[in-house]
Design an enzyme around this catalytic site. Structure first.
Site, mmCIF file in Angstrom:
data_model
loop_
_atom_site.group_PDB
_atom_site.id
_atom_site.type_symbol
_atom_site.label_atom_id
_atom_site.label_comp_id
_atom_site.label_asym_id
_atom_site.label_seq_id
_atom_site.Cartn_x
_atom_site.Cartn_y
_atom_site.Cartn_z
ATOM 1 N N ASP A 365 0.819 -1.211 0.000
ATOM 2 C CA ASP A 365 0.000 0.000 0.000
ATOM 3 C C ASP A 365 0.860 1.271 0.000
ATOM 4 O O ASP A 365 1.911 1.314 0.635
ATOM 5 C CB ASP A 365 -0.863 -0.045 1.276
ATOM 6 C CG ASP A 365 -2.030 0.908 1.227
ATOM 7 O OD1 ASP A 365 -2.125 1.670 0.268
ATOM 8 O OD2 ASP A 365 -2.831 0.862 2.173
ATOM 9 N N ASP A 476 -6.268 -6.753 -2.230
ATOM 10 C CA ASP A 476 -6.748 -6.559 -0.856
ATOM 11 C C ASP A 476 -8.188 -6.052 -0.851
ATOM 12 O O ASP A 476 -8.706 -5.583 -1.877
ATOM 13 C CB ASP A 476 -5.815 -5.544 -0.173
ATOM 14 C CG ASP A 476 -5.692 -5.779 1.315
ATOM 15 O OD1 ASP A 476 -6.590 -6.417 1.899
ATOM 16 O OD2 ASP A 476 -4.704 -5.303 1.908
ATOM 17 N N ASN A 478 -10.351 -4.079 2.379
ATOM 18 C CA ASN A 478 -10.163 -3.803 3.807
ATOM 19 C C ASN A 478 -11.367 -3.268 4.570
ATOM 20 O O ASN A 478 -11.204 -2.526 5.538
ATOM 21 C CB ASN A 478 -8.982 -2.844 3.975
ATOM 22 C CG ASN A 478 -7.667 -3.600 3.898
ATOM 23 O OD1 ASN A 478 -7.529 -4.654 4.520
ATOM 24 N ND2 ASN A 478 -6.724 -3.099 3.130
ATOM 25 N N CYS A 524 -6.353 -11.290 -0.396
ATOM 26 C CA CYS A 524 -6.166 -10.704 0.930
ATOM 27 C C CYS A 524 -7.434 -9.927 1.255
ATOM 28 O O CYS A 524 -8.070 -9.379 0.357
ATOM 29 C CB CYS A 524 -4.959 -9.762 0.896
ATOM 30 S SG CYS A 524 -4.598 -8.954 2.462
ATOM 31 N N ASP A 546 -3.459 -10.718 9.142
ATOM 32 C CA ASP A 546 -2.596 -9.570 9.454
ATOM 33 C C ASP A 546 -1.818 -9.822 10.738
ATOM 34 O O ASP A 546 -0.911 -9.066 11.067
ATOM 35 C CB ASP A 546 -3.444 -8.300 9.615
ATOM 36 C CG ASP A 546 -3.734 -7.642 8.281
ATOM 37 O OD1 ASP A 546 -3.105 -8.022 7.285
ATOM 38 O OD2 ASP A 546 -4.593 -6.749 8.244
#
Ligand code: GLA
Length: 718
Positions: A365, A476, A478, A524, A546
């Site tokens: 990121d 990802d 999130n 992810c 994580d």
């Protein structure tokens, strides 16, 4: 593999060493008879335990005819006296939801058809056989097809369901389970895999009481909080003994695994898309395809069930290119420098990585828009050339010049309020007009049910990836979904958005995987929040959690291992505390293996160990990727966590043992299953043991075992 006895109208599915048997009764109802270890004869109708019960409605004149409350149902229909969870519920044009399906016809064909728009297992014509049973509700015109695929030599069956509206009026699907099975094995335990962010898939086992228990996700993704996989087993089942059934959904969105123990002590398992957040408008002529579910049975406990699912996924689900291809040892920038990187720091990390045997640098990121923290820029997939000191191609070329491959992080499904994308297209975020938009990690979720959003994401990602040499993508996601409504769908289709979102996600994955067939994708979602077989169809590995503390990882990787092969578990050595550096290595080695720390800030004595660890990985990863996995103890209950990876030919194995605390009541020997009793095995120190001794007497743990650390023993047959 699949036979049909026309005289008794009985189907017998021979899946590996198991039998799955059902028949069509005089009324056209499909009645389940048996699922378990292989039976030579499927002639079970005379043995059926039918008993008329008070308060159990029936069909026909005599009490001895069909009562769906009493007989085991193959695909339970709705509203005519089966009071356990239905597999199918359809709201018809008259406004009621009574759904009565009866057998029409069936086909048995070699191979396995693909599921339109959905990930699923695949097989060549000589590897599998598929039974398709067509059922119809004459009153509404609803047709439902049940699919069963049996794979050569594997005790697992793939199931799915499709529904077509052959009537003249629109109907609404309110539930279409992928699988339902009635078990009559007496009391069963339920094992499930609940968790949270940073503690995913914590193995949980409970004795099933009468009544219902639901393992579910309503969060939009399969979730950290519950995995779409359950095991039902004998109360006495262990890793090596007892009957165990495993069921798993090949799907990444909301799911429900409903378990119901009825008045007859019969256990029904129903698995599929969660009905609470699902309504599908089916106009005349339209078809809906439910996702695939996999079900397996073992007569030797959890271990054999695990081997069946691992083999099935390796042979029939994971992207074939990656099944036997060693994954590059990577160093990831996230826990090394979070958002705080620049070109110099990345090249310095790459240089040290290359000098120590690491093979790829992954830029996580922070490389796009003006993202220097997590409040901005998601959706703007434009390279921050100021931060990278040049284009992505230039950075990638410099990383390659060091002798490394290069990987990149994306979070395609999200948008920040502070982004060019949101300013241009605020309507692309999931939201309900007039209501506050909920945020998660400061971000919103894009409406992937809209094809134009998927098209935008495809071109945005494609142009970055095509602009540079990129060998790996980390995908990802999130946050979880809220305000799940779409501006472009009519009111009667708003109940479709959760599922259409997942279809959009799969479409995007599919297009990118096809466009970049050489790229290794890692899934992810804040760690392992979308660790499911749907994602594994596109991404052969998924970041497991994580939480990279190697002691916490024991339980996370233990829970994950019941269904998912070790080669799918993203695992890295990090600075996160939890025993010493030497202990972090074997725990990460049990997954995909890599590093996630700033190599240039490490104590020199730790850095110096990395080349040897990389060498060990190259020597041993084939056992992790291709071997049979054995859980010897459980981190949930035992003071020592031990496991084995055994080569398929039993001539080589790896034994790992992690001792997290000093416990004077602990083992002095470990019995090692899965070996060849007649072989002699030698460890790296030259000690020799007969297979039968290791299996029955056990491997004597050396005295230094009494200290808190991890041990790795590699044995080969002589
Ligand atoms: C999630 C992932 C991490 C990392 C960060 C970046 O938490 O699980 O591995 O990529 O996002 O923001």
């Amino acid at each position: 593999m699949i036979t049909f006895n026309a005289a008794t109208k009985t189907f017998h599915l021979n899946a590996g060493d198991t039998s799955y048997i059902f028949y069509i009764d005089g009324d056209g109802a499909i009645v389940h008879l048996y699922y378990g270890p292989h039976l030579e004869s499927a002639d079970l109708i005379p043995l059926q335990d039918y008993r008329p019960l008070a308060f159990s409605p029936y069909h026909g004149e005599a009490l001895s005819t069909h009562s769906p409350d009493v007989l085991m149902q193959e695909y339970p229909i709705h509203g005519i006296g089966d009071y356990s969870p239905s597999a199918v519920v359809v709201r018809n044009a008259q406004g009621n939801d009574i759904t009565v399906l009866r057998y029409v016809s069936h086909t048995i064909a070699p191979g396995k058809p693909a599921l339109s728009g959905l990930p699923a297992t695949f097989a060549k014509a000589d590897e599998a056989q598929t039974l398709a049973i067509l059922m119809r509700d004459d009153l509404t015109g609803l047709e439902v097809t049940l699919y069963y695929t049996v794979f050569k030599d594997l005790p697992v069956i793939a199931r799915s369901t499709s529904a077509t509206n052959r009537g003249s009026a629109a109907i609404t699907l309110e539930k279409l389970a992928s699988l339902s099975v009635d078990f009559t094995d007496g009391p069963l335990d339920l094992c499930s895999f609940p968790g949270a962010h940073a503690r995913e898939r914590q193995f949980q086992r409970e004795r099933l009481p009468f009544g219902r228990r639901v393992c579910e996700s309503l969060r939009g993704y399969s979730s950290h909080q519950m995995n779409p996989a359950v095991i039902l087993c004998d109360p006495t089942a262990t890793e090596t003994a007892g009957r165990a059934y495993g069921a798993l959904l090949v799907y990444s969105g909301n799911f429900a695994a409903e378990v119901d123990v009825t008045q007859l002590r019969r256990t029904r398992l129903t698995l599929g898309i969660h009905p609470q957040t699902f309504r599908w408008h089916l106009a005349p002529g339209e078809t809906f395809q439910a996702p695939e579910a996999l079900i397996g049975c073992s007569d030797q406990g959890f271990g054999k069930l695990t081997h069946a699912f691992h083999d099935l996924m390796r042979q029939h689900l994971l992207p074939p290119k990656w099944v036997d291809t060693p994954r590059p040892i990577l160093v990831n920038s996230w826990e090394a420098m979070f958002f705080n990187f620049n070109r110099e720091k990345l090249l310095a990390l790459g240089k040290t990585a290359a000098e120590h045997g690491i093979e790829m640098l992954v830029l996580d990121d922070g490389w796009f828009g003006h993202r220097d923290d997590d409040t901005t820029s998601l959706g703007d997939w434009t390279v921050n050339t100021a931060k990278l000191g040049g284009t992505m191609a230039q950075l990638s070329d410099d990383i390659h010049a060091l002798g490394l491959k290069f990987g990149l992080w994306f979070e395609p499904e999200m948008v920040s309020e502070d982004s060019e994308l949101f300013r241009a297209h605020p309507e692309w975020a999931l939201q309900v007009p007039g209501r506050t938009r909920s945020l998660g990690r400061h971000q919103m979720v894009l409406d992937l049910s809209r094809p134009e959003v998927v098209d935008y994401l495809y071109s945005a990602l494609e142009s970055v990836v095509a602009s540079a040499r990129i060998e790996y993508i980390k995908w990802d996601a999130n946050r979880h979904l809220t305000e799940v409504a779409s501006a472009t769908l009519p009111p009667e289709r708003q109940g479709e958005v959760f599922h259409r979102y997942i279809l959009g996600l799969y479409d995007l994955h599919n297009r990118l995987v096809k466009r970049f067939p050489e790229i290794l994708f890692e899934g992810c979602s804040g760690g392992g929040g979308r660790f499911d077989a749907g994602m594994l169809y596109y991404c052969p590995q998924i970041w497991c959690s994580d939480n990279t503390n190697c002691l916490d990882r024991l339980a996370i990787q233990h829970g994950t291992s019941f269904f998912y092969p070790c080669s799918t578990m993203g695992a890295h050595v990090t600075v996160s505390d939890g025993l010493d550096f030497d202990t972090r290595f074997p725990v990460a080695l049990a997954g995909t293996f890599g590093y996630e720390l700033d190599l240039n800030q490490m104590p020199p004595e730790q850095l110096a160990k990395i080349p040897e660890q990389c060498k060990r990985f190259h020597e041993l990863h084939h056992l992790v990727d291709q071997g049979d996995y054995y859980r010897l103890t459980s981190p949930m209950t035992d003071s020592v966590t031990a496991w084995m990876h055994v080569a398929k030919d039993q001539r080589e194995f790896l034994l790992t043992c992690v001792v997290p605390i000093r416990d004077y009541a602990m083992y002095t020997r470990l019995r090692l299953p899965g070996l060849d009793p007649s072989l002699t095995y030698e460890d790296d120190a030259g000690n020799r043991y007969r297979g039968d001794v290791l299996m029955n007497y056990g491997f004597p743990l050396p005295p230094e075992y009494w200290s808190v650390k991890a041990f790795l023993w590699h044995f080969t047959a002589i």
